[in-house]
Write an enzyme that holds these catalytic residues in place. Sequence first.
Site, PDB file in Angstrom:
ATOM      1  N   GLY A  50       0.821  -1.204   0.000  1.00 56.99           N
ATOM      2  CA  GLY A  50       0.000   0.000   0.000  1.00 56.99           C
ATOM      3  C   GLY A  50       0.854   1.253   0.000  1.00 56.99           C
ATOM      4  N   GLY A  87      -0.483   4.279   0.128  1.00 51.36           N
ATOM      5  CA  GLY A  87      -1.379   5.358   0.575  1.00 51.36           C
ATOM      6  C   GLY A  87      -0.695   6.150   1.680  1.00 51.36           C
ATOM      7  N   PHE A  88      -1.500   6.775   2.536  1.00 50.96           N
ATOM      8  CA  PHE A  88      -0.937   7.629   3.583  1.00 50.96           C
ATOM      9  C   PHE A  88      -0.026   6.854   4.528  1.00 50.96           C
ATOM     10  CE2 PHE A  88      -4.599  10.244   2.354  1.00 50.96           C
ATOM     11  CZ  PHE A  88      -3.967  11.462   2.212  1.00 50.96           C
ATOM     12  N   GLY A  89      -0.493   5.684   4.986  1.00 47.47           N
ATOM     13  CA  GLY A  89       0.275   4.912   5.962  1.00 47.47           C
ATOM     14  C   GLY A  89       1.536   4.327   5.348  1.00 47.47           C
ATOM     15  N   GLU A 102     -19.337  17.269   2.080  1.00 45.96           N
ATOM     16  CA  GLU A 102     -18.448  18.039   1.195  1.00 45.96           C
ATOM     17  C   GLU A 102     -18.914  17.946  -0.258  1.00 45.96           C
ATOM     18  OE1 GLU A 102     -14.315  18.338   3.590  1.00 45.96           O
ATOM     19  OE2 GLU A 102     -14.440  16.632   2.269  1.00 45.96           O
ATOM     20  N   ASP A 127      -6.299   2.495   7.902  1.00 47.33           N
ATOM     21  CA  ASP A 127      -7.728   2.140   7.850  1.00 47.33           C
ATOM     22  C   ASP A 127      -8.004   0.657   8.039  1.00 47.33           C
ATOM     23  OD1 ASP A 127      -8.319   4.742   7.353  1.00 47.33           O
ATOM     24  OD2 ASP A 127      -9.244   4.422   5.385  1.00 47.33           O
TER      25      ASP A 127
HETATM   26  C1  FAD Z   1     -13.650  10.380  -0.196  1.00 43.47           C
HETATM   27  C2  FAD Z   1     -12.789  10.332   1.017  1.00 43.47           C
HETATM   28  C3  FAD Z   1     -12.551  11.494   1.741  1.00 43.47           C
HETATM   29  C4  FAD Z   1     -11.755  11.455   2.882  1.00 43.47           C
HETATM   30  N1  FAD Z   1     -11.518  12.621   3.559  1.00 43.47           N
HETATM   31  C5  FAD Z   1     -10.685  12.617   4.613  1.00 43.47           C
HETATM   32  C6  FAD Z   1     -10.350  13.825   5.288  1.00 43.47           C
HETATM   33  O1  FAD Z   1     -10.849  14.899   4.936  1.00 43.47           O
HETATM   34  N2  FAD Z   1      -9.469  13.755   6.323  1.00 43.47           N
HETATM   35  C7  FAD Z   1      -8.906  12.572   6.724  1.00 43.47           C
HETATM   36  O2  FAD Z   1      -8.091  12.565   7.648  1.00 43.47           O
HETATM   37  N3  FAD Z   1      -9.206  11.428   6.120  1.00 43.47           N
HETATM   38  C8  FAD Z   1     -10.069  11.415   5.075  1.00 43.47           C
HETATM   39  N4  FAD Z   1     -10.375  10.242   4.443  1.00 43.47           N
HETATM   40  C9  FAD Z   1      -9.816   8.994   4.978  1.00 43.47           C
HETATM   41  C10 FAD Z   1      -8.366   8.828   4.587  1.00 43.47           C
HETATM   42  O3  FAD Z   1      -8.204   9.028   3.211  1.00 43.47           O
HETATM   43  C11 FAD Z   1      -7.927   7.435   5.022  1.00 43.47           C
HETATM   44  O4  FAD Z   1      -8.089   7.327   6.412  1.00 43.47           O
HETATM   45  C12 FAD Z   1      -6.477   7.183   4.647  1.00 43.47           C
HETATM   46  O5  FAD Z   1      -6.335   7.210   3.256  1.00 43.47           O
HETATM   47  C13 FAD Z   1      -6.024   5.843   5.210  1.00 43.47           C
HETATM   48  O6  FAD Z   1      -4.702   5.612   4.823  1.00 43.47           O
HETATM   49  P1  FAD Z   1      -4.199   4.135   4.554  1.00 43.47           P
HETATM   50  O7  FAD Z   1      -2.746   4.230   4.283  1.00 43.47           O
HETATM   51  O8  FAD Z   1      -4.679   3.235   5.614  1.00 43.47           O
HETATM   52  O9  FAD Z   1      -4.972   3.697   3.235  1.00 43.47           O
HETATM   53  P2  FAD Z   1      -5.009   4.374   1.816  1.00 43.47           P
HETATM   54  O10 FAD Z   1      -4.519   5.765   1.835  1.00 43.47           O
HETATM   55  O11 FAD Z   1      -6.392   4.122   1.309  1.00 43.47           O
HETATM   56  O12 FAD Z   1      -3.979   3.515   0.972  1.00 43.47           O
HETATM   57  C14 FAD Z   1      -4.179   2.163   0.715  1.00 43.47           C
HETATM   58  C15 FAD Z   1      -3.315   1.793  -0.473  1.00 43.47           C
HETATM   59  O13 FAD Z   1      -3.248   0.390  -0.555  1.00 43.47           O
HETATM   60  C16 FAD Z   1      -3.408  -0.013  -1.894  1.00 43.47           C
HETATM   61  N5  FAD Z   1      -3.952  -1.364  -1.861  1.00 43.47           N
HETATM   62  C17 FAD Z   1      -5.126  -1.758  -1.321  1.00 43.47           C
HETATM   63  N6  FAD Z   1      -5.252  -3.095  -1.422  1.00 43.47           N
HETATM   64  C18 FAD Z   1      -4.139  -3.538  -2.057  1.00 43.47           C
HETATM   65  C19 FAD Z   1      -3.705  -4.817  -2.464  1.00 43.47           C
HETATM   66  N7  FAD Z   1      -4.429  -5.915  -2.242  1.00 43.47           N
HETATM   67  N8  FAD Z   1      -2.521  -4.914  -3.094  1.00 43.47           N
HETATM   68  C20 FAD Z   1      -1.777  -3.788  -3.349  1.00 43.47           C
HETATM   69  N9  FAD Z   1      -2.151  -2.562  -2.981  1.00 43.47           N
HETATM   70  C21 FAD Z   1      -3.311  -2.438  -2.329  1.00 43.47           C
HETATM   71  C22 FAD Z   1      -4.358   1.023  -2.485  1.00 43.47           C
HETATM   72  O14 FAD Z   1      -4.235   1.100  -3.892  1.00 43.47           O
HETATM   73  C23 FAD Z   1      -3.899   2.293  -1.780  1.00 43.47           C
HETATM   74  O15 FAD Z   1      -2.899   2.964  -2.515  1.00 43.47           O
HETATM   75  C24 FAD Z   1     -11.175  10.237   3.301  1.00 43.47           C
HETATM   76  C25 FAD Z   1     -11.409   9.070   2.580  1.00 43.47           C
HETATM   77  C26 FAD Z   1     -12.211   9.120   1.442  1.00 43.47           C
HETATM   78  C27 FAD Z   1     -12.450   7.863   0.652  1.00 43.47           C
END
Ligand code: FAD
Length: 439
Positions: free
Chosen positions: A10, A12-14, A174, A303
């Site tokens: 992943g 993403g943010f984390g 929003e 998440d």
């Molecule tokens: C529409 C929307 C608005 C939001 N607004 C806010 C806000 O205003 N403020 C706030 O703090 N938070 C907000 N959030 C929540 C925030 O975006 C999430 O909490 C944050 O992105 C979580 O980070 P993460 O690293 O856990 O996952 P993510 O950032 O979702 O990253 C997960 C990554 O894993 C990858 N992935 C997933 N499954 C697989 C797999 N099987 N194999 C390979 N790669 C994979 C994905 O492609 C992605 O790049 C919002 C979310 C959404 C959907």
Amino acid sequence: MALPQIVIVGGGFGGLAAAKALKDTPAEIIVIDRTNHHLFQPLLYQVATAVLTPSQIATPIRSILRNQKNVTVILGEVTGVDKDKKCAFVTDADRENVPIAYDYLILATGATHSYFGHTEFETFAPGLKSLADAEAARNKILQAFELAEAEDDPARHRDLLTFVLVGAGPTGVEMAGALAVLVRTGLKSEFRRIDPASARIVLVDMAPRVLGPFSEDLSKAAKARLEKLGVEVRLGHSVDHIDADGIILAGERIASKTVIWTAGVAPSPAGKWLAVDTDRAGRVRVQNDVSILGHPEIFVIGDTASFEENGKPLPGVAQVAIQQGRYVGKLIHGRLAGSTSVPPPFSYFDKGSMAVVGKGFAVLQTGKVHLSGFGAWLTWAAVHLQFLATSSLRLAVFLQWIWTYVTGQRGSRLIVNHHGSEQLKKTADTSTKVAVASK
Ligand SMILES: Cc1cc2nc3c(=O)[nH]c(=O)nc-3n(C[C@H](O)[C@H](O)[C@H](O)COP(=O)(O)OP(=O)(O)OC[C@H]3O[C@@H](n4cnc5c(N)ncnc54)[C@H](O)[C@@H]3O)c2cc1C
């Protein structure tokens, strides 16, 4: 001697925060993501409502990490994990379930939509989680105006110009606010047969108030603002049914060709891959160092993790993912540097929450400070710019926001149907069916 291998699933943010925290670590770090980009999800609704272009909220992961020589980025989907053999299985366009060995594994795979058991709603009410979702929503919204303009029968304009958002959390609020601004200013004076400002925007939620995670006063302020913008807020009822012709809410049919799902989220299947304890939502229950029980080399963050602090699970927001990513990065760095001391448990620092409601208005809650209005909106804009992945994105988005604020014009009002005429035909087909049925 071979370097230890750290696999991060992943970008993403984390995942990105973890990779960056490992920049000076003597290890081979492999970041695997099923998309080639890091997505700034908080601004997805601005792509869906045509304010920003997709490329203004997403950046290739390998470009973000290009200067970090200990990182290799792989485009592929992880499909499982073998905890005993210490490998993750990756499928890409060419190969299936290729094992990638790890010494440390960080799962940061985020979440997806949850239709609360009503998977049949998905066809008619797409969610907003990826760039493709946001583009699809934008196509649908803009196409509704095109269909209405082309429609001779004014009786049908109402259905075509009714937009329903299911879920009045931050995303729904929003999105509703941005849609209200789009129809009242962004599309002004461009249509001849219809008045875009007559569009009906309905925001529904089973909860008794909008913006559940915020305090009651901010929730009231947001609702009042939405209503001022002309949004109909319908609370206290869950949606009974969704189909191609709209929704049924508390027995009443609301006819609409554009329903968007902004309600629940479900975690990635990381819990199933690991066969470990999950909470009711399916998030992996982690230890106080964000590792899983019995496997100090496997971490689940963001998440897709369920981390309890003061008896309550942390919310699924970007700050939690970023802080957990940094924490795990430092923890692994320490272990590889030979530290034998037990690290302090992860502790979340809540910087507050914000949500925008239309143009120049936001609500902000941090500790005992509750703000609503223009000042909160300026803070929101500054914070969001700061968290975009690159300086070029920050500049592009800043300029676009100023331009849109001053002129009302949007960054991208293109309807780009990737399956071209097929999509247009589908929409036309359902419209014709309705026209025939209503004769
Ligand atoms: C529409 C929307 C608005 C939001 N607004 C806010 C806000 O205003 N403020 C706030 O703090 N938070 C907000 N959030 C929540 C925030 O975006 C999430 O909490 C944050 O992105 C979580 O980070 P993460 O690293 O856990 O996952 P993510 O950032 O979702 O990253 C997960 C990554 O894993 C990858 N992935 C997933 N499954 C697989 C797999 N099987 N194999 C390979 N790669 C994979 C994905 O492609 C992605 O790049 C919002 C979310 C959404 C959907």
